[in-house]
Scaffold this motif. Structure first.
Motif, PDB file in Angstrom:
ATOM      1  N   UNK A  93       0.925  -1.176   0.007  1.00  0.00           N
ATOM      2  CA  UNK A  93      -0.057   0.087  -0.098  1.00  0.00           C
ATOM      3  C   UNK A  93       0.810   1.315   0.146  1.00  0.00           C
ATOM      4  N   UNK A  94       2.095   0.868   0.122  1.00  0.00           N
ATOM      5  CA  UNK A  94       3.131   2.092   0.150  1.00  0.00           C
ATOM      6  C   UNK A  94       3.961   2.317  -1.104  1.00  0.00           C
ATOM      7  N   UNK A  95       4.133   1.539  -1.853  1.00  0.00           N
ATOM      8  CA  UNK A  95       5.098   1.399  -2.979  1.00  0.00           C
ATOM      9  C   UNK A  95       4.630   1.295  -4.219  1.00  0.00           C
ATOM     10  N   UNK A  96       4.731   2.010  -5.065  1.00  0.00           N
ATOM     11  CA  UNK A  96       4.174   2.088  -6.285  1.00  0.00           C
ATOM     12  C   UNK A  96       5.289   2.286  -7.457  1.00  0.00           C
ATOM     13  N   UNK A  97       5.528   1.202  -8.433  1.00  0.00           N
ATOM     14  CA  UNK A  97       6.571   1.092  -9.304  1.00  0.00           C
ATOM     15  C   UNK A  97       6.016   1.254 -10.870  1.00  0.00           C
ATOM     16  N   UNK A  98       6.427   2.459 -11.396  1.00  0.00           N
ATOM     17  CA  UNK A  98       6.000   2.439 -13.034  1.00  0.00           C
ATOM     18  C   UNK A  98       7.148   2.228 -13.795  1.00  0.00           C
ATOM     19  N   UNK A  99       7.062   1.360 -14.747  1.00  0.00           N
ATOM     20  CA  UNK A  99       8.295   0.915 -15.638  1.00  0.00           C
ATOM     21  C   UNK A  99       7.932   1.503 -16.784  1.00  0.00           C
ATOM     22  N   UNK A 100       8.649   2.285 -17.498  1.00  0.00           N
ATOM     23  CA  UNK A 100       8.709   2.706 -18.767  1.00  0.00           C
ATOM     24  C   UNK A 100       9.692   2.368 -19.600  1.00  0.00           C
TER      25      UNK A 100
END
Length: 135
Positions: free
Chosen positions: A66-73
């Protein structure tokens, strides 16, 4: 009971390329380990499928769902445009914390483009993470 203050209610946003990820990873872990509720977002601009720190990021996402979001581009996708304003705007629009902190790390041209997008979106204050490694 956790008390929400301006020091514990922060959304840390890291923007990094392949080189920059090695430099921001320790700081990203440190932010997650600090007491208090916070969000940590990593926007990772990779030259190919993520190799650097991919297993470690997966472990952290499992520990802090609930605390870490990773967006891979990925740069090798058809039609890839580095720093789509929409990606950063979505992070800004979905923010629920009282304060946001931006940390940039990467090659010089990467940081210049990231800074330009942040300025365009009205963000004037960000930190530069010193590079521990070079290409």
């Amino acid at each position: 009971m956790l008390e929400f203050t301006s020091e514990t209610n922060i959304h840390h946003v890291f923007l990094a390329d392949d080189i920059g990820l090695a430099s921001v990873f320790p700081k990203l872990k440190e932010r997650l380990a600090q007491p208090g509720y916070k969000h940590v977002t990593l926007v990772y601009y990779s030259s190919s499928d993520p190799q650097a720190f991919h297993p470690e990021l997966g472990i952290l996402q499992n520990h802090f769902p609930t605390q870490l979001f990773v967006l891979y581009c990925y740069k090798d996708r058809p039609g890839f445009r580095e720093f789509r304003n929409e990606d950063i705007e979505a992070i800004l629009n979905a923010n629920t914390m009282q304060r946001m902190e931006f940390i940039l790390s990467g090659m010089e041209n990467f940081v210049a483009r990231a800074s330009g997008v942040l300025r365009l979106l009205g963000i004037q204050d960000w930190q530069m993470q010193e590079q521990y490694f070079t290409s």
